[in-house]
Write an enzyme that holds these catalytic residues in place. Structure first.
Site, PDB file in Angstrom:
ATOM      1  N   ASP A  78       0.825  -1.215   0.000  1.00  0.00           N
ATOM      2  CA  ASP A  78       0.000   0.000   0.000  1.00  0.00           C
ATOM      3  C   ASP A  78       0.859   1.265   0.000  1.00  0.00           C
ATOM      4  O   ASP A  78       2.031   1.244   0.406  1.00  0.00           O
ATOM      5  CB  ASP A  78      -0.975   0.016   1.189  1.00  0.00           C
ATOM      6  CG  ASP A  78      -0.282  -0.084   2.550  1.00  0.00           C
ATOM      7  OD1 ASP A  78       0.756  -0.773   2.654  1.00  0.00           O
ATOM      8  OD2 ASP A  78      -0.766   0.543   3.515  1.00  0.00           O
ATOM      9  N   GLU A 143       0.517  -1.415   5.791  1.00  0.00           N
ATOM     10  CA  GLU A 143       1.548  -0.803   6.652  1.00  0.00           C
ATOM     11  C   GLU A 143       1.224   0.650   6.936  1.00  0.00           C
ATOM     12  O   GLU A 143       1.429   1.136   8.034  1.00  0.00           O
ATOM     13  CB  GLU A 143       2.935  -0.910   5.991  1.00  0.00           C
ATOM     14  CG  GLU A 143       4.092  -0.555   6.926  1.00  0.00           C
ATOM     15  CD  GLU A 143       4.380   0.938   7.066  1.00  0.00           C
ATOM     16  OE1 GLU A 143       5.026   1.337   8.041  1.00  0.00           O
ATOM     17  OE2 GLU A 143       3.934   1.721   6.199  1.00  0.00           O
TER      18      GLU A 143
END
Ligand SMILES: [Zn+2]
Length: 387
Positions: A78, A143
């Site tokens: 991400d 994350e």
């Protein structure tokens, strides 16, 4: 540029163009892309879905000595959002300018690193190199929103325990100089609340030691204030002619694991929340689960992985700086909490840090050089034969 370099860059661009922007990252598109990459270099591919819609991709390059603990190369899929109108290039375009800079969200944080792991393995496979230790490569979700559903779940799983990992590499930060930065710990978020009490009084009176005055003296400290609370509510706001008897403020503070907590509390008592000003405080770790664990990875000669890492970078023509404490949180903390040595290392030198910033870029040359660093590191780690 050589043909194979062109192909390497074009694969990086393909990965950058997949929309994995929070809060709606297309994790399946990324997983499919990584699956194709893995197949092209004969790595084993296993998607693991602890949380619906948030696959963790686990790749394996099997070593010849399965009894030796393995290497884990981790990257998150991400990326953070962007304000496209403030960029000079489309943030998901991966355009290359006349200076050879590739512009896209994730060029530094950290789609570069994920693809560099794979390109390094691709080169090693092509050269006929056979690792002793197995290499696992993980592409993890979330994350950027704390990692609880990503590495947080992963490290707690039976699958993870069955991998028998010896050492983890994860993200670092770009370096403005020619030396690469390495991180062996990170600042831990703590929460601090300070509270002042005082005699309530009529709003017209001027007197010392009111709660608000006592608190005000403490909030000029240079940490991030996240709330400020005082006053007596009224139906349409606050009572305006009454000095409150209590005033409170909250702070987000980031403390390195090396910090002296006794000294910190002493300062709190003496400067920030002194009893002489009718003040008290509460200090606690934001993540209670982090307490009591070894959160620093060894950075001296007693940690063979640190020695191997430095030497491998040197042999590839690079340099490492002394290990630092990462200023924010990364997935590394979960691995360290699980008792593993973990280094934060993104092979990006001579580049300003543009993580989460506009016009995030990485030059092609720097990207290609980083792959050579990983070739050297993966070779050194996987041929290290001491148990
Ligand atoms: Zn990152």
């Amino acid at each position: 540029m050589a043909l194979d370099s062109k192909a390497i860059i074009s694969r990086f661009q393909d990965y950058l163009r997949i929309n994995t922007v929070q809060p709606n990252p297309d994790y399946y598109a990324a997983a499919n892309f990584i699956k194709l990459q893995a197949q092209s270099i004969s790595l084993q591919y296993q998607p693991i879905e602890f949380v619906q819609g948030k696959p963790i991709v686990l790749l394996k390059w099997a070593g010849s000595e399965p009894s030796l603990p393995a290497i884990l190369l981790n990257s998150h899929v991400d990326v953070v959002p962007f304000e496209a109108e403030k960029w000079d290039h489309p943030p998901l375009g991966a355009e290359i300018d006349e200076d050879g800079r590739i512009y896209a969200r994730g060029t530094q944080d950290m789609k570069s690193v994920g693809m560099q792991y794979l390109e390094a393995i691709r080169k090693l496979v092509a050269s006929g190199y056979k690792p002793l230790r197995s290499v696992y490569v993980t592409f993890v979700p979330d994350e950027e929103i704390g990692g609880a559903d990503g590495v947080g779940r992963f490290v707690e799983s039976e699958i993870f325990k069955s991998l028998s990992i010896a050492v983890v590499l994860d993200e670092g930060l770009p370096s403005p100089t020619e030396s690469y930065r390495v991180f062996n710990g990170e600042r831990i978020p703590w929460s601090l609340q300070i509270k002042a009490v005082g005699q309530p009084g009529h709003g017209s009176k001027l007197y010392d030691d009111s709660a608000s005055e006592n608190l005000t003296k403490s909030i000029e400290i240079s940490v991030n204030m996240v709330f400020l609370k005082a006053g007596t509510p009224s139906p349409d706001g606050f009572v305006m002619n009454l000095q409150p008897s209590e005033a409170e403020a909250g702070f987000d503070i980031r403390i390195p694991p090396t910090a002296d907590l006794v000294a910190l509390e002493k300062r709190l008592v003496e400067e920030w929340a002194p009893v002489a000003r009718n003040m008290s405080y509460k200090l606690w770790r934001f993540d209670q689960n982090l307490s009591g664990k070894q959160l620093l990875t060894g950075n001296d000669n007693s940690n063979p992985w640190w020695v191997l890492l430095q030497n491998a970078v040197n042999e590839a023509g690079g340099k490492t700086s002394e290990p630092e404490i990462f200023p924010a949180s990364t997935d590394s903390r979960y691995f360290r909490k699980a008792g593993l040595p973990a280094f934060g290392f993104s092979p990006i030198s001579n580049t300003p840090s543009l993580l989460h910033d506009h016009n995030e870029y990485l030059s092609q040359a720097e990207y290609l050089k980083g792959i050579d660093m990983y070739v050297s590191i993966i070779k050194a780690f996987t041929s290290y034969s001491s148990p």
